[in-house]
Scaffold this motif. Structure first.
Motif: not given
Length: 458
Positions: A362-377
């Protein structure tokens, strides 16, 4: 030479950790590897300090919202997130919200997520689903999947509204490697030009032949730049990941700057770090790698690294129905991490098949969204399955609690992100008011800030 000794005769940026280089270690495996894997491309970019204000200032954050995010290519979702006509995915970054939709069998469009009547979002933030059209939940104005105006209740009261002028405003869409990118800049360069060297490098590792098997999402207590910068260097490993030093060559990792927007690091797994001086056998290395069944023994004359890679080729190849016989030890085991500005990380390896994304929360300078994906063949002829829903992890919860994540790897991610809250607070508490970077090991961090300035100063 002690690895901690300065090398005063070197020009800035020329010093390297004593001991074998990553390139030498990979070549010593004896495999014929893609030339892009062992390419070296370092640039000295100066040594000025990076002000803490860039991480904590609301004015700086607002400037990024106005001049960075609307002008860069950023991946919104994967093809498998919207496999059928009518499937949509809402992508949010700060106050920006974009609707990505499969409008036809092989056509993807993106629109600003805002009704042209009174501005209400057409679909909720952080949502996915399938629709036949986009209907505003406030007054019922409706648009077709291609953005054309379909219906206005009581249209007799809106004589100035024309079908042509009231199409949903589009956002540029680009597709590469199974990813769907968006760019709000009408004059943006083509995606392939933006990707630059990634296109050539990932011809060796086609990501469009992979699919998402896991998606973990976590809110991190740090600015989005600080959050991703915890992953752009291996210098922190000596202190943060001390348990891996006997089996992971971190301090002699290789750092590359291929363009203003593409950087990389490489470090090997199965070789000890130069800082680790305690003698150990190949069997001891193998047991600490935690990849083999209990009781596995390294054959005489064979490295633990080669033995583990051979085992994984057979095991993972059989499980996934793919041929890994030509996949080198490095591609099987090592941390090969590319960064695409502003916020995307891509790993082409097999045992570490991750994708990262860091966004403002959002507009929070002090936090972040971390998306972690695993991709397999994908196996030959296999259709790409639909993407799983993201598993959301609370700030204080371990990544290892997410279904499917190896406990050891989850613990490593915990170590990576446990420092972030203290760092964000330290930005505000420090008298020095700036960070001082290493010339080589933290070059990717400096490249991010220099590229950021290109947008903010444009």
């Amino acid at each position: 030479m002690n690895i901690y000794d300065p090398q005063p005769t070197m020009k800035p940026g020329e010093a390297r950790c004593p001991g074998p280089s990553t390139r030498e270690l990979i070549l010593s495996d004896g495999w014929d590897v893609p030339p892009e894997l062992i390419a070296e491309s370092y640039q000295y970019l100066g040594d000025e300090d990076i002000p803490f204000e860039r991480y904590i200032s609301q004015d700086f954050f607002k400037l990024e919202m106005e001049k960075l995010w609307p002008r860069v290519w950023q991946w919104a979702c994967r093809e498998e997130h919207i496999p059928e006509v009518g499937d949509y995915y809402t992508y949010d970054v700060g106050y920006h919200s974009i609707l990505v939709v499969r409008s036809a069998e092989d056509e993807v469009k993106a629109f600003y997520n805002s009704c042209l009547h009174r501005g209400t979002q057409l679909r909720p933030s952080d949502s996915t689903g399938s629709v036949q059209h986009f209907r505003c939940p406030f007054h019922g104005w409706t648009w077709n999947l291609d953005g054309s105006l379909k219906e206005i209740p009581c249209r007799w009261d809106f004589p100035k509204v024309t079908d042509e002028e009231f199409k949903l405003p589009e956002v540029k869409v680009g597709r590469w490697g199974g990813f769907i990118f968006i760019n709000m800049d009408e004059n943006a360069m083509p995606l392939e030009e933006y990707l630059g060297p990634l296109v050539q490098h990932f011809a060796n590792w086609p990501l469009d032949q992979r699919y998402t098997t896991m998606h973990v999402q976590k809110i991190l207590p740090a600015n989005w730049k600080a959050a991703q910068e915890a992953f752009v260097e291996a210098y922190h490993s000596l202190e943060t990941h001390w348990q891996a030093m006997p089996i992971s060559a971190n301090l002699n990792a290789q750092y590359d700057v291929f363009s203003e927007r593409v950087t990389r690091f490489l470090h090997t797994f199965g070789y000890p770090d130069p800082s680790w001086t305690k003698p150990q056998t190949e069997q001891e290395i193998l047991e600490q790698m935690r990849l083999m069944p209990e009781g596995a023994k390294v054959p005489d004359g064979m490295r633990a690294r080669a033995f583990a890679a051979e085992y994984l080729r057979g095991k993972l190849g059989a499980e996934r129905g793919i041929d890994l016989s030509k996949c080198s030890d490095s591609e099987m085991l090592d941390s090969i991490e590319y960064h695409l500005f502003p916020n995307m990380f891509l790993f082409p390896g097999i045992a570490l098949p991750m994708i990262y994304r860091f966004r403002p929360n959002g507009m929070d300078v002090d936090s972040a969204i971390f998306d972690l994906l695993f991709l397999q063949p994908l196996a030959p002829g296999e259709e790409r399955p639909e993407a799983p829903e993201p598993y959301k992890v609370d700030v204080g919860t371990s990544y290892a609690d997410a279904p499917g994540i190896d406990a050891w790897l989850g613990h490593v991610y915990d170590q990576d992100t446990n420092n972030l809250e203290m760092q964000q607070k330290g930005f505000k508490a420090g008298k020095k008011r700036a960070q001082t970077l290493g010339n080589y090991q933290e070059i990717r961090l400096r490249r991010i800030h220099k590229t950021l300035d290109l947008y903010l100063n444009a």
